[in-house]
Structure formats: C-alpha cells, structure tokens
Design an enzyme around this catalytic site. Structure first.
Site, short mmCIF file in Angstrom:
data_model
loop_
_atom_site.label_atom_id
_atom_site.label_comp_id
_atom_site.label_asym_id
_atom_site.label_seq_id
_atom_site.Cartn_x
_atom_site.Cartn_y
_atom_site.Cartn_z
CG HIS A 15 -0.95 4.04 -2.51
ND1 HIS A 15 -2.26 4.44 -2.75
CD2 HIS A 15 -1.03 3.04 -1.59
CE1 HIS A 15 -3.09 3.74 -2.00
NE2 HIS A 15 -2.36 2.88 -1.29
CG ASP A 51 -0.55 3.17 1.68
OD1 ASP A 51 -0.72 1.93 1.56
OD2 ASP A 51 -1.45 3.96 2.00
CG HIS A 66 -1.72 -1.91 1.00
ND1 HIS A 66 -1.89 -1.15 2.15
CD2 HIS A 66 -1.89 -3.21 1.38
CE1 HIS A 66 -2.15 -1.95 3.17
NE2 HIS A 66 -2.16 -3.22 2.72
CG HIS A 111 -2.36 1.38 6.55
ND1 HIS A 111 -1.21 2.02 6.12
CD2 HIS A 111 -2.89 0.79 5.44
CE1 HIS A 111 -1.06 1.85 4.83
NE2 HIS A 111 -2.07 1.09 4.39
#
Length: 259
Positions: A231, A156, A233, A152
């Site tokens: 969501h 998030d 990011h 990642h």
C-alpha cells in the site's frame, strides 16, 4: 533731258511669301515671349486696322495656341499633383494598416504568453491524489499495536505493488531513501511550505534537491518497512520530521482534491 529706264524690275514679294514670313516671325515672337508684350502694349491695341494686320500676320492664332498650350500644361501639372497626393495617401494608409496589424499581433502574442503563464500557475498550484483513482483504506490517527506511537500518523491508500506514486503538488525533494519503519520513503517540501511523505515504496525514482510538479511520478508502491501488505502510506506535515503530522485528508481537500 532723256531718262534711261532701269533694265531690271523690282518686284514686291507675293502674298504667300509675306504670310509665311509673318507666320515664322509670329512663331519666333511666341517662343521669346514677345507676343505677350505686344498684346499688352497700347500700340498693338490701336484699333480695327491693327487687328486686321494681326490676323494677316498670324499673331492672333499664335496667342490662342499659346493659351491652349499653357492650359494643357496646367492640366497636366494638376493631374500629376493629384496623383502624387493620392500616392502619398495610399502610402500613409498602408503604413497605418501595417502598424495596426503589428500592434494586434503583438497584443495576441502577449495574450498567449499571459494565458500560458496563467495555465502554468494553475497547474503548479493544483494538487491531486498520490495514487490515481485510489482511496483511503486506513484513516488518520487510527489506533492499534501496528504503530509504535499508538496511532496512525498518516493515511494508507490502496495500491498494489508496483503502482505509480506521484507527487501531490509542486515541491522539492528533501529526503529520498530508507526511512526505518516507513521502508523506502520520500519527503517533499511543497511550494506552500508544508511537507508530504510517501512510505513503503518498492522503488524510488527521485533524488534530494530535485524539483517535482503535480502528477510527476516519484516512485512505485510496495511493502517495504513495517507493513502487513503493499500500500502507500501518505502523510502531510508542517516540517520534514516525524511527529509534525496533520490530517492528510483535510490537507488534500483544502488544496482542491476530492476524496
């Protein structure tokens, strides 16, 4: 030889007439300044007989009256001079009071300007969460098949679709549009030279070149791009490009954001 007596009589003027004439003469002498000269001359200061004559002619009274008038004029002149001096002093005091009041007002205005500038500087240097009251659901560099790079590149934040997304600080928009797997995304160059990125938005509310301030809404959260649900990011970068990411939580904390 016989002498013939004159038929008319030559009579001396009465005492009252003489006194009136002398008084009038004294007034004339007073007006022309002669009395002062006579009083100072030796002939006038010649003894008791002359003093007695002066009392009969009214000269002594005229001199005294002249002295009284002169004293009154002097007193009036002194009073006028004092009044003028007091008026000048009041004018000077008033002008000084007005000058000081103006100086205080000017300093107050300057202080207000300084305070406003300082408040604006603090506001522009303030950072905040991109989604108010939210929290991180997926951490930085988390691994898994969901990310093409294998980890990642951001974090998030929990955000239902349509939740307002704001700029975390002061900056300029350098990208606003479709970002591939990021869906609708925005990239902002921050005032300190770093960059922040906001992905998976349902809508974009800013354009390239636009200046933004801390807390200014830039879009709405959503589920566009490569996602499993709505969501936000969020990334912190050293450049506008993918792959220049740094720890977003550490970045926000370094700028005073508690999360």
């Amino acid at each position: 030889m016989a002498f013939t007596r004159a038929t008319g009589k030559h009579r001396a003027r009465s005492q009252m007439s003489r006194t009136s004439a002398r008084a009038a003469g004294a007034a004339t002498l007073t007006a022309t300044g002669v009395i002062g000269t006579l009083a100072a001359s030796p002939a006038f200061a010649g003894g008791a007989a002359d003093a007695q004559a002066a009392s009969h002619t009214g000269l002594t009274g005229a001199v005294a009256l002249g002295d009284d008038l002169a004293g009154t004029v002097d007193d009036q002149a002194d009073a006028q001079a004092r009044a003028a001096a007091q008026e000048r002093a009041r004018a000077v005091a008033k002008a000084e009071a007005e000058r000081r009041a103006e100086a205080r007002a000017k300093e107050a205005r300057a202080e207000e300007i300084r305070a406003a500038r300082e408040a604006e500087r603090k506001r522009l240097n303030t950072f905040q969460l991109p989604v108010a009251g939210s929290y991180v659901t997926t951490g930085y560099q988390s691994g898994g098949s969901l990310w093409s790079s294998g980890s990642h590149s951001g974090v998030d934040f929990r955000a239902a679709s349509g939740t307002p997304v704001v700029s975390v600080g002061t900056g300029t928009v350098v990208e606003a549009g479709w970002g591939g797997s990021y869906g609708n995304n925005i990239v902002i160059r921050m005032h300190d030279g770093t960059y922040t990125q906001y992905g998976h938005l349902s809508s974009i509310g800013v354009s390239v070149g636009q200046s933004v301030t801390p807390g200014e809404q830039i879009g709405l959260s959503g589920a566009t791009g490569n996602v499993t649900g709505p969501h936000l990011h969020f990334e912190a970068r050293t450049s506008p490009d993918y792959g220049s990411d740094m720890d977003p939580v550490g970045y926000l904390r370094a700028h005073g954001v508690n999360l």
